[in-house]
Motif scaffolding. Structure first.
Motif, PDB file in Angstrom:
ATOM      1  N   ILE A  34       1.107  13.403  18.740  1.00 32.18           N
ATOM      2  CA  ILE A  34       1.422  12.161  18.030  1.00 32.18           C
ATOM      3  C   ILE A  34       2.920  12.107  17.731  1.00 32.18           C
ATOM      4  O   ILE A  34       3.578  11.088  17.972  1.00 32.18           O
ATOM      5  N   PHE A  89      -1.735   4.081  19.269  1.00 23.28           N
ATOM      6  CA  PHE A  89      -3.013   4.784  19.379  1.00 23.28           C
ATOM      7  C   PHE A  89      -4.210   3.867  19.189  1.00 23.28           C
ATOM      8  O   PHE A  89      -5.332   4.339  18.996  1.00 23.28           O
ATOM      9  N   ALA A 137      -6.287   8.455  15.294  1.00 17.32           N
ATOM     10  CA  ALA A 137      -4.900   8.873  15.468  1.00 17.32           C
ATOM     11  C   ALA A 137      -3.932   7.776  15.025  1.00 17.32           C
ATOM     12  O   ALA A 137      -2.792   8.068  14.645  1.00 17.32           O
TER      13      ALA A 137
END
Length: 172
Positions: free
Chosen positions: A18, A136, A141
């Protein structure tokens, strides 16, 4: 945990992934606090340089809050219609212009700096969080990405002032 839950858990990106995907937003989030961190840390010498009193200079910081409220009232309805990346870029551009104005001496320049910085921050952080989450989709996420943007902001505000003081101690 069911087989489906295990399969879904393995598909979720790690924090490292991420961060790798949204690092520009994290950097922008940290940099967004830099102007006010500098002003807060060096308020006394900035007030002297600007020819303003310390209380007056501290009060001018309140213009940032006024700017943020004005931006929220005037621009919030439009923000959802503009791509978050474009809003973030415009906010960073405004912040850059505010920093340039802040290099001029005098209370008027300081007032414009504070007002423009408040407006830019009010636009920047929601746009960065949205842009990070959008990477995302509707997965868990997305929430983690938005949280990381705000975490970068908090980390910058916590660590920023001490890091700025070190060069001041070195160079005087």
């Amino acid at each position: 945990m069911s087989q489906t839950d295990l399969h879904t858990a393995h598909q979720l990106p790690s924090e490292r992934r991420i961060i790798a995907e949204i690092w520009p937003a994290l950097l922008a989030s940290a940099l967004g606090l830099l102007p006010f961190t500098v002003l807060s840390t060096f308020l006394v010498p900035i007030a002297d340089w600007a020819g303003a009193g310390y209380a007056e200079t501290g009060t001018l910081r309140g213009l940032a809050g006024i700017g943020a409220v004005l931006a929220g009232v005037a621009l919030a309805p439009l923000i959802g219609r503009i791509a978050p990346g474009a809003v973030a870029a415009a906010a960073l551009g405004l912040m850059g212009l505010a920093a340039i104005v802040g290099t001029f001496s005098g209370p008027a320049a300081l007032a414009v700096f504070c007002l423009a910085t408040g407006v830019s921050n009010a636009l920047l952080y929601p746009a960065l969080s949205t842009a990070a989450a959008d990477r995302f989709g509707t997965t868990p996420a997305a929430g983690r990405a938005a949280t990381l943007v705000m975490t970068a902001q908090t980390l910058a505000s916590t660590v920023g002032a001490p890091l700025l003081v070190l060069p001041a101690l070195f160079w005087g």
